[in-house]
Enzyme design. Structure first.
Site, mmCIF file in Angstrom:
data_model
loop_
_atom_site.group_PDB
_atom_site.id
_atom_site.type_symbol
_atom_site.label_atom_id
_atom_site.label_comp_id
_atom_site.label_asym_id
_atom_site.label_seq_id
_atom_site.Cartn_x
_atom_site.Cartn_y
_atom_site.Cartn_z
ATOM 1 N N HIS A 65 -7.253 6.707 6.891
ATOM 2 C CA HIS A 65 -5.876 7.135 6.630
ATOM 3 C C HIS A 65 -5.909 8.540 6.006
ATOM 4 O O HIS A 65 -6.846 8.868 5.255
ATOM 5 C CB HIS A 65 -5.180 6.176 5.654
ATOM 6 N N GLU A 67 -4.333 9.976 3.574
ATOM 7 C CA GLU A 67 -4.383 10.087 2.111
ATOM 8 C C GLU A 67 -5.753 9.668 1.573
ATOM 9 O O GLU A 67 -6.238 10.223 0.603
ATOM 10 C CB GLU A 67 -3.303 9.219 1.448
ATOM 11 N N CYS A 95 -0.609 3.406 1.458
ATOM 12 C CA CYS A 95 -0.819 1.961 1.459
ATOM 13 C C CYS A 95 -1.644 1.576 0.222
ATOM 14 O O CYS A 95 -2.042 2.437 -0.566
ATOM 15 C CB CYS A 95 -1.532 1.530 2.744
ATOM 16 N N CYS A 98 -4.978 3.473 0.104
ATOM 17 C CA CYS A 98 -4.836 4.896 -0.216
ATOM 18 C C CYS A 98 -4.386 5.083 -1.653
ATOM 19 O O CYS A 98 -4.837 6.004 -2.343
ATOM 20 C CB CYS A 98 -3.857 5.546 0.756
#
Ligand SMILES: [Zn+2]
Length: 167
Positions: A65, A67, A95, A98
Site C-alpha cells: 500500500h 502509505e 488501513c 498502514c
C-alpha cells in the site's frame, strides 16, 4: 463502531493542493497497472519530501500500500523527532496495516481524502481490495503516541479517482 459515514472536513488551500496531488499520484499508480492509491510526505515546512504510489506490482507485494511503502522509506531516511513534525497525505484513509506503519515510523500527522467507510462502499467485496472496517483513528487511539488526523477531505474528488476501478 458507528456505521454513519464521516462528514468531509475543511482544509486550508495548501492542504487541499497537497491532497489533490495524492489523487494525481493515485491515477499515476493506476496507469502503472496498480490500484489507484497514492500518498506523499511533507516536512515541517510543508515541502514535499517524497511521493509514493500503490506498489503491488511488479513484485506482487500485497503489503505494498502507498502509505506503508512511504512509511518504510521515511523510516529509513529520517529519524523520529523530525518525522513527528511531518504530515502524510493519502488519497484514501490508511488501513489498519498502514496506520500501524505510520505509528511505528512516528509520522505525526495524517490528512486523507476518501474514508475507509466510503472506500468499502466503492470496492465492495472485490477480491483485489477487501477493504477493512477499522478507522485509522481507532488504530492510533490504541497507541501511545499522539497522531493528528484530518479526514475525510475532498471526498467527491477522492471518490472520482476510483471510477471504473472496481467494476
Ligand atoms: Zn493500507
Amino acid at each position: 463502531m458507528s456505521d454513519q459515514p464521516p462528514a468531509s472536513q475543511p482544509l486550508t488551500e495548501a492542504e487541499a493542493r497537497l491532497l489533490r496531488q495524492t489523487f494525481d499520484i493515485a491515477r499515476r499508480a493506476q496507469t502503472h497497472g496498480n490500484m489507484p492509491f497514492g500518498a506523499l510526505l511533507t516536512g515541517p515546512n510543508g515541502d514535499i519530501l517524497m511521493e509514493m504510489e500503490n506498489g503491488y506490482f511488479p513484485d506482487l507485494d500485497a503489503t505494498g500500500h502507498a502509505e506503508r511503502l512511504l512509511a518504510t522509506e521515511a523510516s529509513k531516511r529520517y529519524r523520529e523527532p523530525f518525522l513527528a513534525e511531518c504530515t502524510l497525505y493519502s488519497s484514501a484513509e490508511p488501513c489498519a496495516m498502514c496506520a500501524g506503519g505510520i505509528y511505528w515510523t512516528g509520522i505525526g500527522r495524517v490528512v486523507y481524502g476518501l474514508s475507509e467507510h466510503a472506500l468499502k462502499t466503492l470496492t465492495g467485496d472485490h477480491p483485489d481490495n477487501p477493504t477493512m472496517n477499522l478507522p485509522c483513528r481507532t488504530v492510533f487511539a490504541a497507541g501511545q503516541k499522539e497522531i493528528a488526523v484530518l479526514g475525510p477531505c475532498l471526498e467527491d474528488e477522492a471518490s472520482d479517482v476510483h471510477k471504473g476501478a472496481w467494476g
